[in-house]
Design a protein around this motif. Sequence first.
Motif, PDB file in Angstrom:
ATOM      1  N   ASP A   1      77.169 -18.328-114.656  1.00  0.00           N
ATOM      2  CA  ASP A   1      78.213 -19.009-113.890  1.00  0.00           C
ATOM      3  C   ASP A   1      77.978 -18.974-112.388  1.00  0.00           C
TER       4      ASP A   1
ATOM      5  N   ASN B   1      66.727 -22.678-118.452  1.00  0.00           N
ATOM      6  CA  ASN B   1      67.940 -23.368-118.017  1.00  0.00           C
ATOM      7  C   ASN B   1      69.030 -23.231-119.061  1.00  0.00           C
TER       8      ASN B   1
ATOM      9  N   LYS C   1      75.717 -25.986-110.905  1.00  0.00           N
ATOM     10  CA  LYS C   1      75.566 -26.958-111.976  1.00  0.00           C
ATOM     11  C   LYS C   1      75.185 -28.309-111.383  1.00  0.00           C
TER      12      LYS C   1
ATOM     13  N   ARG D   1      72.087 -25.829-115.430  1.00  0.00           N
ATOM     14  CA  ARG D   1      72.085 -24.673-114.529  1.00  0.00           C
ATOM     15  C   ARG D   1      70.707 -24.018-114.637  1.00  0.00           C
TER      16      ARG D   1
ATOM     17  N   GLN E   1      75.127 -19.774-111.053  1.00  0.00           N
ATOM     18  CA  GLN E   1      74.112 -20.787-110.741  1.00  0.00           C
ATOM     19  C   GLN E   1      74.777 -22.142-110.599  1.00  0.00           C
TER      20      GLN E   1
END
Length: 248
Positions: free
Chosen positions: A139, A169, A143, A155, A141
């Motif tokens: 979360d 990813n 989007k 991500r 990273q």
Amino acid sequence: MRRQFGETRSVIERRHALISPDSHEVTPMPGWPGARIVVVISPQMGAQFSQFFAGMPEGAVARAPAQGMERFVFVLEGAVSLSVGEEVHQLEPEAFALIPAGMAHEIKAETAARLVVLEKVFVPLAGAAHPELVVGTVDAQPKRAMSEDGLLGVRKLIPVDERFDCEVNVMEFQPGGSLPYVETHFVEHGLLMLAGGGVYRLDDAWYPVAEGDVIWMGPYCPQWFGALGATPSRYLIYKNWNRDPLPG
């Protein structure tokens, strides 16, 4: 009941494989004492990397892989600590780490934990520095949209940098979202469905997939995914990356 007749959704083909949880086989593995290991992708299949689940009881400790191997760890359940020298990182569900080849480390289960682990021979690049340890959470990273309809996002968990020879990813599909085209390329993939489900095209076959399924996609295997159902679908996907396909 149908499983007693020898049925499974698992399929092994020359350029792809689908491994469903109903066919998992637990095995011991050196370096993971006490852990329940399920190897789902390996060179025996035709892959150039390995991918396995590690179920670790509380207090279990895993050691570094063989010399020259890099390791990616993703926590599915529970909590582990990653010790590198004097550094200690706490990893809980959706946390990950890329541990470069040659880096001594230990992974300790602070609670009963379940991980998915990928290992491969690191491919250095002349003139590039050796990769550093990467630790993070999904979360954290950003989007990035991957489709014009806004139904697909990615991500990236590993820095896009010449030091790294692979990419991992998390792909996120809203219901009805899909890959924008059929991919066909020289790199290979290891994939784990994290949530939701849909249909995956591999070569000329179409497979229903759901949370817990693992897919291997070999070089030049045509591939496409479409999400089905009322909830988002997510998968973790590895690929070898950022290196010339010619050896040497």
